[in-house]
Structures are given as C-alpha cells and as structure tokens.
Design an enzyme around this catalytic site. Structure first.
Site, PDB file in Angstrom:
ATOM      1  CG  ASP A   8      -0.418  -0.179   2.528  1.00  0.00           C
ATOM      2  OD1 ASP A   8       0.780  -0.504   2.638  1.00  0.00           O
ATOM      3  OD2 ASP A   8      -1.161   0.008   3.516  1.00  0.00           O
ATOM      4  N   GLY A  25      -1.823  -6.921  18.239  1.00  0.00           N
ATOM      5  CA  GLY A  25      -0.529  -7.488  17.877  1.00  0.00           C
ATOM      6  C   GLY A  25      -0.593  -8.744  17.039  1.00  0.00           C
ATOM      7  N   GLY A  35      -1.708  -8.813  13.723  1.00  0.00           N
ATOM      8  CA  GLY A  35      -1.723  -8.541  12.291  1.00  0.00           C
ATOM      9  C   GLY A  35      -3.111  -8.307  11.734  1.00  0.00           C
ATOM     10  CG  ASP A  58      -3.802  -1.831   7.966  1.00  0.00           C
ATOM     11  OD1 ASP A  58      -3.864  -2.713   7.090  1.00  0.00           O
ATOM     12  OD2 ASP A  58      -2.849  -1.740   8.763  1.00  0.00           O
ATOM     13  CB  SER A 100      -5.371  -3.633  10.992  1.00  0.00           C
ATOM     14  OG  SER A 100      -5.015  -2.282  10.849  1.00  0.00           O
ATOM     15  CD  GLU A 109      -1.633   2.965  12.519  1.00  0.00           C
ATOM     16  OE1 GLU A 109      -0.472   2.529  12.618  1.00  0.00           O
ATOM     17  OE2 GLU A 109      -2.603   2.253  12.229  1.00  0.00           O
ATOM     18  CE1 TYR A 118       4.121  -1.764   7.716  1.00  0.00           C
ATOM     19  CE2 TYR A 118       4.786   0.544   7.798  1.00  0.00           C
ATOM     20  CZ  TYR A 118       3.921  -0.446   7.363  1.00  0.00           C
ATOM     21  OH  TYR A 118       2.860  -0.107   6.572  1.00  0.00           O
TER      22      TYR A 118
END
Length: 370
Positions: free
Chosen positions: A22, A107, A109, A157, A111, A145, A207
C-alpha cells in the site's frame, strides 16, 4: 451533539494478498472481518474527554484542545485522532466519555490499531455531527499512526476498516484510492487464522526501515531518467536493467514489491473466475517473497506456512500483516478445520513451546454506528 449514547462497531481486517504494497502505490486485496472493537460514547458535563479501555482496566482523561503525545502507545491512537479532528473542525469538540471493549486481538496482524483509530474518528464524527467524509476519516486515522505513533503505514488498513462490506474483498489501488468489490466466493473453504502469539511492534520494528528502502529504490530509478511516483509503477524489466546501481538488499526488496503487486492483480482475476487452486499458489508465492526477499517473516510464521504445504485440504497459506509475528491466513476446507487446528497447534507447541490461537473468521461489514 448527540443527546443519547451511541455505539460504534469497528472491525479488524484481513488481507488476502498484497503485503507491504500500500505504501508503494500498488494493489491490495483486504476485507473487514467479524472481530471488532466496540466504542460506546456518552455525554460529559464539562470539557473533559475520558477514554476508558474496559479490557485493560485503564483510562485517560484529557482536556479539549490539549492533545499532546503520550508515552503509552495505545493512547496515541486516540490522541492523534482527536488532534487531527480538532484541526479539521476547530471549536467543534466538547467533553465526552468513551468506553472501549474488543474481541480483536492486539498485535496479531489484524490491524487493531486501524480499528481503534477509525472507530474513534467515526464515533466522534457521529457524536458531534461533523460531516466528515469516509476519506477524511481514513486520513485522520493514518495521520495519527504516522505522527503520533510513528508507524509510516499506507492506506490499506484504514480503507478496509471504513469501506468493508459483508462477503466482499476490496481490490484497492493505493495509488489513487480507486477500488472494486470482489465477492469472496470460497465454496467449501473457510478463512482460518493461526495467531503465532509472537507480538510485534511495527513502530520500533523494521517496518519503517522497509519503507525507506523502497523510497531509496524509487529515487535511484528516477535519478536514471524516469519519473515514477510509486515503486509499483516501475516495470520489472526497468528495475532489472538498473540492477548494477543497487545494493543487493535494496534490489531484492524492490523486486518483491513489483512482483507482489502483479500477484495481487492476478489473484483478483483468478478469484473472479473461481480458480481457487491458483489463488492458493499465489498465496504461497507471496509468503516465500515476504520471507526470503522482503525479510519480514519469522521462524514461527515460516513454520506454520510450511506445515500446510503438503495438506490437500489447505488451498493456500501466508503470513499476513506487517510481519515479525502475528497471524498466518489459511484457506482450509470446512470439513477439516477442527483437525487442521488441532494438528497445527500440536506441531507448533512441540516446535516452539508456545500455544497458538486459532481464529475462524468471516468477512463482515466495515465500521458503523449501531
């Protein structure tokens, strides 16, 4: 402002294929699910905003207009949303109370972060009747975020949480936010998630480093006579022709991104045709790329994916989410789900001494007020 209490249900999301794409302007294939965060809003008598997490027995109290960052990570998702809404709609916020419960594991995955921030933004929008658009809600959550939590996520997400529909996958072009719904027709197969119970913190993980490496690859390509806006726009042959200009690690990660985007488009096409066998093969190839090329998997995720490869009743399996822990997503024949979970759990416990958590989930509606 509303005069009665309101309740918001905000879902987690799965992503069938198209990981770490994304923020590179490519295509992803997510969906919202039936595991949700519930946010209940009610009035307050002054300008104090009280947010209470009932599951964690913790709360924060803040005054309207004072939305400084916290040292507690989950609070920053809320504070960031409040800050950016206050910027978009100055003087519109007053005190309120919000209590939060969840059956969405953090935690893993799925989201939970986007579910929390989009749910909070939607609730505030409804409570104060601010008239925010879906895209504004997504961008508010994403900015929270980025600038309050420190994870430089893409839009996938938030998009899946806000735009999700029951029994529909979303083929989203992250370059321009165009999208189409694709029916999730699995026939006799179900989505089974296996949570490794290895928790990851994307803000302090690799990340952001992966994102910087992709940006570096795009800079190199554009410095050699091109003007691509996103890495996913670069044809594979163009990347290959400039291979000598890259460090091996950067080249390999850029190659994964371009190929993963192509895999996602192919997956959407074969899903429309009902070709589930090829869909499963693409999921396995996605995982191999994430593990070996993009290097965001871990031993536990690799073990669970490898475990499925010789099972006739599993169509496909891959790690899902940012990586370094969380869940694998598996397409499992409905007649074998119990045996699959039992056997995989036993094998995983034997290998790592860790109890995994199975999550059988279905595709459900996006965030909404009930």
């Amino acid at each position: 402002m509303s005069t009665q209490a309101i309740t918001i249900l905000s879902p987690g999301r799965i992503n069938l294929i198209g990981e770490h794409i994304d923020y590179n302007g490519g295509h992803v294939l997510p969906a919202s699910i039936d595991k949700k965060i519930k946010l209940q809003f009610e009035s307050a008598s002054d300008d104090t905003i009280t947010i209470q997490s009932l599951d964690y027995d913790t709360s924060i109290e803040i005054q309207v207009g004072y939305f400084a960052k916290s040292t507690v990570e989950w609070e920053n998702y809320v504070l960031g949303v409040l800050h950016y809404i206050d910027r978009l709609r100055p003087t519109m916020l007053t005190g309120f109370k919000c209590s939060i419960t969840s059956d969405l594991p953090a935690g893993s995955g799925l989201s939970s972060s986007a579910a929390l921030s989009c749910g909070m933004a939607t609730g505030i929008n409804e409570w104060f009747q601010l008239g925010l658009t879906d895209l504004e809600i997504m961008e508010i959550a994403r900015k929270a975020e980025h600038n309050y939590v420190g994870t430089m996520c893409g839009i996938m997400d938030q998009f899946a949480v806000v735009k999700g529909q029951q029994d529909q996958l979303i083929l989203l072009d992250c370059k321009d936010h165009s999208y189409e719904y694709i029916p999730a027709q699995w026939n006799a197969y179900k989505i089974v998630l296996l949570n490794t119970n290895i928790s990851h913190n994307l803000a302090s993980s690799a990340y952001n480093e992966r994102r910087r490496e992709c940006e570096k690859a795009l800079e190199i390509i554009n410095s050699l006579g091109h003007s691509y806006k996103f890495l996913c726009e670069v044809p594979l042959e163009v990347l290959h022709s400039f291979k000598e200009h890259f460090e091996t690690s950067t080249y390999t990660k850029a190659k994964f991104v371009i190929e993963e985007n192509q895999r996602t488009l192919l997956a959407a096409s074969v899903l429309k045709d009902g070709n589930l066998k090829t869909l499963g093969e693409l999921m396995y190839r996605s995982h191999q790329g994430l593990s070996n090329e993009y290097q965001v998997s871990c031993l536990e995720l690799d073990f669970l994916v490898n475990y499925t490869e010789d099972l006739d009743h599993v169509l496909g399996s891959r790690m899902m989410g940012g990586g370094f822990g969380g869940c694998t997503i598996n397409l499992v024949h409905e007649n074998f789900i119990d045996a699959f979970i039992e056997n995989a759990s036993t094998a995983y416990q034997s290998q790592f001494g860790i109890t995994l958590t199975p999550i059988i989930t279905v595709i459900n509606d996006g965030v909404k007020m009930i």
